[in-house]
Design a protein around this motif. Structure first.
Motif, PDB file in Angstrom:
ATOM      1  N   UNK A  15       0.817  -1.223   0.000  1.00 14.01           N
ATOM      2  CA  UNK A  15       0.000   0.000   0.000  1.00 14.01           C
ATOM      3  C   UNK A  15       0.851   1.273   0.000  1.00 14.01           C
ATOM      4  N   UNK A  16       2.144   1.113  -0.176  1.00 14.17           N
ATOM      5  CA  UNK A  16       3.046   2.262  -0.024  1.00 14.17           C
ATOM      6  C   UNK A  16       2.901   3.295  -1.147  1.00 14.17           C
ATOM      7  N   UNK A  17       2.343   2.885  -2.286  1.00 12.71           N
ATOM      8  CA  UNK A  17       2.173   3.825  -3.401  1.00 12.71           C
ATOM      9  C   UNK A  17       0.695   4.128  -3.677  1.00 12.71           C
ATOM     10  N   UNK A  18      -0.179   3.782  -2.729  1.00 14.04           N
ATOM     11  CA  UNK A  18      -1.580   4.216  -2.839  1.00 14.04           C
ATOM     12  C   UNK A  18      -1.640   5.740  -2.724  1.00 14.04           C
ATOM     13  N   UNK A  19      -2.591   6.383  -3.397  1.00 15.75           N
ATOM     14  CA  UNK A  19      -2.775   7.827  -3.193  1.00 15.75           C
ATOM     15  C   UNK A  19      -3.339   8.175  -1.811  1.00 15.75           C
ATOM     16  N   UNK A  20      -3.824   7.177  -1.086  1.00 19.15           N
ATOM     17  CA  UNK A  20      -4.232   7.397   0.308  1.00 19.15           C
ATOM     18  C   UNK A  20      -2.982   7.722   1.124  1.00 19.15           C
ATOM     19  N   UNK A  21      -3.086   8.730   1.958  1.00 16.94           N
ATOM     20  CA  UNK A  21      -1.942   9.123   2.802  1.00 16.94           C
ATOM     21  C   UNK A  21      -1.902   8.230   4.041  1.00 16.94           C
ATOM     22  N   UNK A  22      -1.539   6.986   3.826  1.00 15.35           N
ATOM     23  CA  UNK A  22      -1.516   5.997   4.912  1.00 15.35           C
ATOM     24  C   UNK A  22      -0.422   6.316   5.924  1.00 15.35           C
ATOM     25  N   UNK A  23      -0.742   6.036   7.185  1.00 13.14           N
ATOM     26  CA  UNK A  23       0.236   6.003   8.266  1.00 13.14           C
ATOM     27  C   UNK A  23       0.305   4.577   8.794  1.00 13.14           C
ATOM     28  N   UNK A  24       1.447   4.150   9.305  1.00 16.12           N
ATOM     29  CA  UNK A  24       1.448   2.936  10.124  1.00 16.12           C
ATOM     30  C   UNK A  24       0.862   3.281  11.497  1.00 16.12           C
ATOM     31  N   UNK A  25       0.444   2.259  12.234  1.00 18.33           N
ATOM     32  CA  UNK A  25      -0.058   2.515  13.588  1.00 18.33           C
ATOM     33  C   UNK A  25       1.086   3.070  14.439  1.00 18.33           C
ATOM     34  N   UNK A  26       0.831   4.166  15.123  1.00 18.09           N
ATOM     35  CA  UNK A  26       1.865   4.735  15.975  1.00 18.09           C
ATOM     36  C   UNK A  26       1.520   6.132  16.440  1.00 18.09           C
ATOM     37  N   UNK A  27       2.411   6.697  17.214  1.00 15.72           N
ATOM     38  CA  UNK A  27       2.169   7.995  17.841  1.00 15.72           C
ATOM     39  C   UNK A  27       1.944   9.107  16.824  1.00 15.72           C
ATOM     40  N   UNK A  28       2.671   9.068  15.703  1.00 15.66           N
ATOM     41  CA  UNK A  28       2.555  10.152  14.730  1.00 15.66           C
ATOM     42  C   UNK A  28       1.105  10.292  14.250  1.00 15.66           C
ATOM     43  N   UNK A  29       0.512   9.165  13.858  1.00 17.86           N
ATOM     44  CA  UNK A  29      -0.857   9.208  13.339  1.00 17.86           C
ATOM     45  C   UNK A  29      -1.854   9.574  14.434  1.00 17.86           C
ATOM     46  N   UNK A  30      -1.709   8.969  15.607  1.00 12.23           N
ATOM     47  CA  UNK A  30      -2.663   9.207  16.686  1.00 12.23           C
ATOM     48  C   UNK A  30      -2.599  10.651  17.179  1.00 12.23           C
ATOM     49  N   UNK A  31      -1.396  11.196  17.248  1.00 15.10           N
ATOM     50  CA  UNK A  31      -1.229  12.597  17.662  1.00 15.10           C
ATOM     51  C   UNK A  31      -1.836  13.548  16.636  1.00 15.10           C
ATOM     52  N   UNK A  32      -1.613  13.232  15.358  1.00 15.93           N
ATOM     53  CA  UNK A  32      -2.151  14.082  14.287  1.00 15.93           C
ATOM     54  C   UNK A  32      -3.684  14.096  14.315  1.00 15.93           C
ATOM     55  N   UNK A  33      -4.287  12.937  14.594  1.00 14.62           N
ATOM     56  CA  UNK A  33      -5.747  12.859  14.660  1.00 14.62           C
ATOM     57  C   UNK A  33      -6.285  13.765  15.769  1.00 14.62           C
ATOM     58  N   UNK A  34      -5.626  13.736  16.909  1.00 14.91           N
ATOM     59  CA  UNK A  34      -6.065  14.582  18.032  1.00 14.91           C
ATOM     60  C   UNK A  34      -5.842  16.055  17.723  1.00 14.91           C
ATOM     61  N   UNK A  35      -4.682  16.353  17.158  1.00 12.80           N
ATOM     62  CA  UNK A  35      -4.341  17.756  16.868  1.00 12.80           C
ATOM     63  C   UNK A  35      -5.314  18.361  15.859  1.00 12.80           C
ATOM     64  N   UNK A  36      -5.682  17.594  14.825  1.00 15.35           N
ATOM     65  CA  UNK A  36      -6.551  18.106  13.761  1.00 15.35           C
ATOM     66  C   UNK A  36      -8.031  17.787  14.009  1.00 15.35           C
ATOM     67  N   UNK A  37      -8.283  17.075  15.138  1.00 17.14           N
ATOM     68  CA  UNK A  37      -9.652  16.693  15.485  1.00 17.14           C
ATOM     69  C   UNK A  37     -10.337  15.969  14.325  1.00 17.14           C
ATOM     70  N   UNK A  38      -9.659  14.981  13.791  1.00 20.33           N
ATOM     71  CA  UNK A  38     -10.197  14.189  12.679  1.00 20.33           C
ATOM     72  C   UNK A  38     -10.450  12.756  13.143  1.00 20.33           C
ATOM     73  N   UNK A  39     -11.521  12.124  12.642  1.00 18.31           N
ATOM     74  CA  UNK A  39     -11.692  10.692  12.917  1.00 18.31           C
ATOM     75  C   UNK A  39     -10.612   9.885  12.196  1.00 18.31           C
ATOM     76  N   UNK A  40     -10.427   8.684  12.663  1.00 17.87           N
ATOM     77  CA  UNK A  40      -9.400   7.787  12.122  1.00 17.87           C
ATOM     78  C   UNK A  40     -10.076   6.657  11.357  1.00 17.87           C
TER      79      UNK A  40
END
Length: 686
Positions: A22-47
């Motif tokens: 999935x590394x070349x999907x146009x979806x901006x995928x994150x692996x599970x981890x602090x970066x993604x979870x922190x970004x969700x909280x900061x931007x108040x976006x669902x996951x």
């Protein structure tokens, strides 16, 4: 001029083959981890957490239809933080969110797509979504999150509470009941037998999964009860699987499941965990029946695993895809014309009859899935030849077709190496050696065990879950310890190198310190130092792989006897005692617990061997089907006796190899012949 090269997302940094897909999907995928979870909280976006694995057919379909679609990817990127998870790398995350959608009343499966609040609490989900439906869901969930956020958060909180309910509490498992009788075993078998398929073997439903633990239980129940019905259904199941399309008739090895009820049309992916356990199952069946077809299945499956799934270092890879050349099963199926090009008329007629191939094809798109419908003896008689002549022909057919197949485009290989599945494979190799006496299986087992010990284990007894590209990673799960302890303990009992027992004991001590819940007397799936998820689960029920708790209870029981550790024995008995009542209700999903139950009904044989012919005596004992035993051995009194209590004061008498057999702390007189030893182990009186 604009570049048409696809841009990589963050998954390009990962080692998991599934994530890299999935590394070349146009979806901006994150692996599970602090970066993604922190970004969700900061931007108040669902996951969106999307969970799958590399050999999952419908995972690939949804990727192709939706995650590679620029319009749908734009919607996902605009409204969500998108996380991709390899369920084989992170079974803890998969377990939590699979539970969540089941609490929502949705049928589980993969791909698993779950919508979470920014603090990772689930509020909606499903499995495969066709692209039009996926678009509608993306829009509707984003709108609901904007307009009804508080209601979604309230709903998510309730789901989290449900997920966090203890499995023992949820199913009313609590009171310890120490009562193990042959009569209750009979009742378990009768209830289980109501679900049997009397024509095709296995459980009477489709799709059909091998479920080796259920048939392991039948063999052990037969050993205790002598009930021929149990043995007959186990043999029927093993025969039908070995004849079916679920078994690769040319290259060996089993597919994950059959889509029909006759074991005919497989879902063609091959998983290490299935083949590992099926090698053990056929080895036990061979030890019991001496059926040569079972020995052939063992040999061909191990050849396949060594050829296609073993690394040079000695670890086994995880899985092979179902698809190749964009077609499910293309690597494994044959057109009549392809067979016609290889074989002369007489052989063509025979091979088509043997494997039920037709000019029109017996499957879709004019392809043939090679499968059998009768025994070798019946086929040989029909064609007026001996079984030996037939075996020679089959061997030549396989060689010719395998040579051609090797030139085809291969299915994708998931080349991560998992400790848990390698532990199962190690046990399979040890069981194969024990049943057949073929030392090539023992050599493979030792190579695999050394790989696990040197590449995936610390000197203190801590494991790593995954290994790839020379690096071990991911905090371990209980299933890693349970399976590797099982494999190391089995290896010790055929080679008598005490290092494997010492490593097993270190790992047991580690699990008791870091995984065990002393209040509920069961193990958590994750260790106490693991990263915090929204729930910490206990795996109780057996499925395609035995539950990590049932494996640990079994390990503690047999290691407790080998090491004379009452603490391990008591913990094991209490764990089984908690499950005792549930075994009256449903054996199908507690089959490994039921296997341990069989070991409580009759005394476990404690066997100690001392002397020069140690290995020969051990081989003779292991080649008999005696599941309820432990075996220890040493060449000299000084060699290992101080490390293994079972060997204390157990010397070779008068220079002769000597076998000591005890049960329930009551010892029989030492003997010097294999026949006498087997008589005592089996409990046969003079």
């Amino acid at each position: 001029m604009e570049s048409t090269q696809k841009k990589a997302n963050r998954l390009i940094q990962e080692s998991s083959p599934y994530l890299l897909q999935h590394a070349y999907n146009p979806v901006e995928w994150y692996p599970w981890g602090e970066e993604a979870l922190t970004k969700a909280k900061k931007e108040n976006k669902p996951i969106i957490v999307s969970i799958g694995y590399s050999s999952c057919h419908w995972c690939h379909v949804m990727e192709r239809e939706s995650f590679e679609n620029d319009q749908l990817a734009a919607l996902m990127n605009q409204h969500y933080i998108c996380i991709k998870v390899d369920r084989e790398e992170r079974p803890d995350i998969d377990q939590i969110y699979m539970d969540a959608i089941q609490v929502m009343g949705i049928q589980g499966g993969w791909p698993l797509n779950v919508f979470l609040t920014p603090d990772a609490k689930p509020f909606y989900g499903g499995t495969y979504f066709p692209p039009q439906q996926w678009q509608q869901v993306l829009v509707q969930v984003a709108k609901a999150y904007t307009e009804h956020k508080s209601q979604l958060e309230e709903s998510a909180e309730k789901f989290v509470q449900a997920i966090n309910q203890s499995e023992l509490e949820k199913y009313g498992i609590g009171k310890i009941q120490h009562e193990y009788t042959a009569e209750r075993l009979d009742e378990m078998f009768v209830k289980l037998s109501h679900q049997f398929d009397p024509q095709n073997g296995g459980i009477n439903k489709a799709p059909k999964f091998p479920m080796p633990t259920i048939w392991n239980f039948l063999l052990r129940y037969y050993d205790v009860s002598g009930n021929e019905n149990a043995l007959d259904h186990a043999k029927l199941t093993l025969n039908k699987m070995a004849w079916g399309g679920i078994y690769d008739q040319i290259g060996g090895g089993f597919a994950r499941y059959s889509v029909d009820g006759q074991w005919f049309a497989p879902h063609f992916e091959k998983m290490l965990y299935d083949n590992a356990q099926l090698v053990s199952l056929y080895a036990d069946a061979y030890a019991l029946t001496r059926d040569k077809e079972y020995e052939q299945v063992i040999g061909d499956t191990i050849k396949f695993l060594k050829r296609e799934m073993m690394s040079e270092e000695g670890g086994f890879y995880s899985a092979l895809d179902a698809d190749s050349e964009g077609i499910e099963g293309r690597f494994y199926v044959w057109t009549y014309e392809e067979l016609e090009e290889v074989f002369e008329e007489e052989d063509l007629r025979l091979i088509c009859d043997y494997y039920n191939a037709t000019e029109a094809g017996n499957w879709e798109h004019s392809f043939n899935i090679l499968h059998r419908s009768t025994s070798k003896e019946a086929f040989a008689k029909k064609h007026q030849m001996t079984v030996t002549e037939l075996d020679d022909k089959v061997r030549n057919w396989k060689t010719a077709l395998l040579k051609i197949r090797e030139m085809r485009i291969r299915p994708g290989l998931d080349d991560k190496i998992l400790a848990s599945w390698n532990g199962l494979m190690l046990k399979g190799l040890v069981d194969a050696y024990a049943a057949t006496g073929h030392t090539k299986y023992l050599h493979l087992a030792k190579k695999n065990a050394h790989f696990i010990a040197s590449k995936m284990m610390t000197p203190e007894g801590k494991l790593w879950h995954s290994y790839k590209n020379g690096k071990a990673s991911i905090e371990p799960y209980l299933e890693d310890y349970a399976a590797v302890i099982q494999g190391f303990t089995a290896l010790y009992q055929v080679c008598f190198d005490a290092v494997w027992l010492e490593r097993s004991e270190k790992m047991v001590n580690y699990t008791l310190e870091h995984f065990f819940d002393r209040e509920e007397e069961m193990f958590y799936f994750t260790q106490d130092a693991a990263s915090t998820l929204i729930a910490r689960k206990k795996e109780i029920f057996d499925n395609v792989i035995p539950s990590s708790n049932s494996m640990m209870a079994t390990n503690l029981y047999f290691l407790g006897i080998l090491l004379e550790r009452e603490d391990l024995l008591n913990t094991s008995r209490n764990m089984l005692g908690k499950m005792n009542k549930m075994l009256e209700v449903e054996v199908q999903y507690l089959a490994n617990w039921a296997c341990l139950y069989t070991a409580q009904v009759t005394p476990t044989a404690e066997v100690a061997i001392a002397g020069d012919e140690l290995i020969a005596f051990a081989q003779g004992i292991h080649q008999e089907f005696i599941p309820n035993k432990v075996v220890a051995g040493a060449y000299t009194p000084e060699e290992q006796a101080s490390k293994i209590p079972l060997l204390h004061h157990r010397d070779a008498i008068d220079g002769k190899t000597t076998v000591y057999v005890c049960r329930n702390r009551s010892c029989l007189r030492p003997v010097h012949s294999l026949a006498e030893a087997l008589r005592d182990i089996k409990g046969i009186k003079q």
